[in-house]
Design a protein around this motif. Structure first.
Motif, mmCIF file in Angstrom:
data_model
loop_
_atom_site.group_PDB
_atom_site.id
_atom_site.type_symbol
_atom_site.label_atom_id
_atom_site.label_comp_id
_atom_site.label_asym_id
_atom_site.label_seq_id
_atom_site.Cartn_x
_atom_site.Cartn_y
_atom_site.Cartn_z
ATOM 1 N N PHE A 1 0.827 -1.208 0.000
ATOM 2 C CA PHE A 1 0.000 0.000 0.000
ATOM 3 C C PHE A 1 0.865 1.263 0.000
ATOM 4 O O PHE A 1 0.559 2.226 -0.704
ATOM 5 C CB PHE A 1 -0.943 0.015 1.203
ATOM 6 N N LEU A 2 1.957 1.258 0.769
ATOM 7 C CA LEU A 2 2.848 2.414 0.789
ATOM 8 C C LEU A 2 3.462 2.637 -0.591
ATOM 9 O O LEU A 2 3.483 3.767 -1.099
ATOM 10 C CB LEU A 2 3.953 2.226 1.838
ATOM 11 N N LEU A 3 3.947 1.578 -1.208
ATOM 12 C CA LEU A 3 4.547 1.721 -2.544
ATOM 13 C C LEU A 3 3.508 2.191 -3.559
ATOM 14 O O LEU A 3 3.822 3.001 -4.437
ATOM 15 C CB LEU A 3 5.180 0.413 -2.991
ATOM 16 N N ASN A 4 2.274 1.722 -3.435
ATOM 17 C CA ASN A 4 1.204 2.192 -4.325
ATOM 18 C C ASN A 4 0.913 3.671 -4.090
ATOM 19 O O ASN A 4 0.658 4.412 -5.044
ATOM 20 C CB ASN A 4 -0.061 1.362 -4.127
ATOM 21 N N ASP A 5 0.961 4.114 -2.811
ATOM 22 C CA ASP A 5 0.755 5.534 -2.513
ATOM 23 C C ASP A 5 1.843 6.398 -3.161
ATOM 24 O O ASP A 5 1.565 7.497 -3.644
ATOM 25 C CB ASP A 5 0.763 5.784 -1.000
ATOM 26 N N VAL A 6 3.066 5.896 -3.174
ATOM 27 C CA VAL A 6 4.165 6.620 -3.809
ATOM 28 C C VAL A 6 3.984 6.646 -5.327
ATOM 29 O O VAL A 6 4.400 7.585 -5.995
ATOM 30 C CB VAL A 6 5.530 5.992 -3.440
ATOM 31 N N GLY A 7 3.337 5.615 -5.858
ATOM 32 C CA GLY A 7 3.143 5.510 -7.302
ATOM 33 C C GLY A 7 4.006 4.428 -7.924
ATOM 34 O O GLY A 7 4.083 4.313 -9.143
ATOM 35 N N ARG B 1 9.489 -3.597 -6.759
ATOM 36 C CA ARG B 1 10.437 -3.471 -5.654
ATOM 37 C C ARG B 1 10.080 -4.398 -4.493
ATOM 38 O O ARG B 1 10.733 -4.375 -3.461
ATOM 39 C CB ARG B 1 10.530 -2.034 -5.174
ATOM 40 N N ILE B 2 9.043 -5.191 -4.669
ATOM 41 C CA ILE B 2 8.690 -6.190 -3.654
ATOM 42 C C ILE B 2 9.185 -7.541 -4.143
ATOM 43 O O ILE B 2 8.894 -7.963 -5.253
ATOM 44 C CB ILE B 2 7.172 -6.218 -3.413
ATOM 45 N N ILE B 3 9.962 -8.182 -3.282
ATOM 46 C CA ILE B 3 10.568 -9.452 -3.665
ATOM 47 C C ILE B 3 10.189 -10.538 -2.664
ATOM 48 O O ILE B 3 9.641 -10.266 -1.603
ATOM 49 C CB ILE B 3 12.107 -9.346 -3.728
ATOM 50 N N GLU B 4 10.521 -11.744 -3.034
ATOM 51 C CA GLU B 4 10.341 -12.885 -2.140
ATOM 52 C C GLU B 4 11.722 -13.492 -1.921
ATOM 53 O O GLU B 4 12.456 -13.737 -2.879
ATOM 54 C CB GLU B 4 9.418 -13.913 -2.799
ATOM 55 N N ILE B 5 12.084 -13.659 -0.666
ATOM 56 C CA ILE B 5 13.355 -14.315 -0.365
ATOM 57 C C ILE B 5 13.031 -15.707 0.147
ATOM 58 O O ILE B 5 12.317 -15.864 1.131
ATOM 59 C CB ILE B 5 14.183 -13.526 0.669
ATOM 60 N N LYS B 6 13.561 -16.692 -0.536
ATOM 61 C CA LYS B 6 13.325 -18.070 -0.129
ATOM 62 C C LYS B 6 14.269 -18.429 1.010
ATOM 63 O O LYS B 6 15.333 -17.848 1.167
ATOM 64 C CB LYS B 6 13.530 -19.000 -1.317
ATOM 65 N N GLU B 7 13.859 -19.402 1.808
ATOM 66 C CA GLU B 7 14.650 -19.789 2.970
ATOM 67 C C GLU B 7 16.037 -20.301 2.592
ATOM 68 O O GLU B 7 16.968 -20.207 3.374
ATOM 69 C CB GLU B 7 13.894 -20.831 3.791
ATOM 70 N N ASP B 8 16.196 -20.825 1.398
ATOM 71 C CA ASP B 8 17.489 -21.366 0.987
ATOM 72 C C ASP B 8 18.244 -20.420 0.048
ATOM 73 O O ASP B 8 19.137 -20.840 -0.681
ATOM 74 C CB ASP B 8 17.311 -22.730 0.332
ATOM 75 N N ALA B 9 17.919 -19.129 0.080
ATOM 76 C CA ALA B 9 18.576 -18.151 -0.801
ATOM 77 C C ALA B 9 20.077 -18.129 -0.544
ATOM 78 O O ALA B 9 20.522 -18.147 0.602
ATOM 79 C CB ALA B 9 17.984 -16.764 -0.584
ATOM 80 N N LYS B 10 20.845 -18.106 -1.610
ATOM 81 C CA LYS B 10 22.308 -18.150 -1.501
ATOM 82 C C LYS B 10 22.965 -16.780 -1.656
ATOM 83 O O LYS B 10 24.078 -16.572 -1.223
ATOM 84 C CB LYS B 10 22.893 -19.103 -2.554
ATOM 85 N N GLU B 11 22.297 -15.857 -2.330
ATOM 86 C CA GLU B 11 22.897 -14.539 -2.532
ATOM 87 C C GLU B 11 21.829 -13.458 -2.507
ATOM 88 O O GLU B 11 20.644 -13.714 -2.701
ATOM 89 C CB GLU B 11 23.686 -14.492 -3.828
ATOM 90 N N GLU C 1 11.613 8.050 -13.664
ATOM 91 C CA GLU C 1 10.184 8.088 -13.344
ATOM 92 C C GLU C 1 9.953 7.848 -11.845
ATOM 93 O O GLU C 1 9.136 8.524 -11.213
ATOM 94 C CB GLU C 1 9.453 7.022 -14.174
ATOM 95 N N GLU C 2 10.686 6.905 -11.270
ATOM 96 C CA GLU C 2 10.542 6.627 -9.834
ATOM 97 C C GLU C 2 11.012 7.813 -8.996
ATOM 98 O O GLU C 2 10.377 8.165 -7.991
ATOM 99 C CB GLU C 2 11.331 5.370 -9.437
ATOM 100 N N ILE C 3 12.097 8.452 -9.411
ATOM 101 C CA ILE C 3 12.598 9.627 -8.685
ATOM 102 C C ILE C 3 11.559 10.742 -8.713
ATOM 103 O O ILE C 3 11.296 11.399 -7.703
ATOM 104 C CB ILE C 3 13.946 10.103 -9.264
ATOM 105 N N GLU C 4 10.932 10.940 -9.872
ATOM 106 C CA GLU C 4 9.885 11.959 -9.987
ATOM 107 C C GLU C 4 8.700 11.630 -9.072
ATOM 108 O O GLU C 4 8.169 12.504 -8.392
ATOM 109 C CB GLU C 4 9.427 12.052 -11.445
ATOM 110 N N LYS C 5 8.312 10.351 -9.049
ATOM 111 C CA LYS C 5 7.214 9.926 -8.169
ATOM 112 C C LYS C 5 7.583 10.103 -6.697
ATOM 113 O O LYS C 5 6.751 10.532 -5.895
ATOM 114 C CB LYS C 5 6.840 8.473 -8.455
ATOM 115 N N LEU C 6 8.834 9.775 -6.349
ATOM 116 C CA LEU C 6 9.304 9.970 -4.974
ATOM 117 C C LEU C 6 9.232 11.443 -4.590
ATOM 118 O O LEU C 6 8.727 11.789 -3.509
ATOM 119 C CB LEU C 6 10.756 9.499 -4.837
#
Length: 170
Positions: free
Chosen positions: A105-111, A116-126, A136-141
């Protein structure tokens, strides 16, 4: 820099990922484990951690976390308030959605979209690649921060008006 998540198993995975990665700082923001009420040592540890958490939370909000974030190159976090700080400081970040959709919701409010939302799996190596903000993101920020400042100023005016209206000294 990495922070924890409200999800205890994910927090553990993030911490292990931080250990495997070089030159990456980790800050634990939350208290994630509840005590076993049938084990006195567990309850005592919980109480100790709870008071440490309260003390550290005050420090994190006042100066430690924002300063650490300013010095960092980027942020990967599962915490809403950490994302809010990253937005305020215009620090590139990736967010791990937690048990509520507040970050989305916060990211949607920013536009922003959900890239920028990710999923980190329990066995992530890096660590995942953290892209710079696009123009465009800088302008929205910038637009979001201007709007947020105006909203804060209007709220302050409204609160002062209520205080003065109900004050015995007026």
């Amino acid at each position: 820099m990495l922070t924890d998540s409200v999800n205890p198993s994910l927090s553990k995975s993030i911490q292990q990922l931080c250990v495997r990665s070089q030159n990456v700082g980790y800050i634990k923001i939350g208290l994630t484990r509840k005590p076993n009420v049938h084990d006195t040592k567990s309850v005592i540890r919980f109480i100790y951690r709870f008071f440490w958490y309260l003390f550290s939370r005050i420090k994190l909000k006042s100066h430690i976390f924002p300063k650490a974030l300013e010095r960092s190159e980027a942020l990967v976090t599962g915490r809403y308030h950490a994302v809010a700080y990253a937005i305020l400081l215009k620090k590139k970040f990736l967010a791990i959605e937690s048990n509520t959709p507040k970050i989305t919701f916060l990211l949607n409010d920013v536009g922003f979209d959900n890239s920028r939302i990710i999923e980190i799996k329990e066995d992530a190596k890096e660590l995942p690649f953290i892209p710079d903000f696009t123009k465009e993101e800088i302008e929205k920020l910038d637009n979001f921060l201007i709007m947020a400042k105006k909203c804060r100023e209007n709220l302050e005016k409204d609160l002062l008006a209520v205080v003065y209206k109900n004050s015995a000294y007026v």
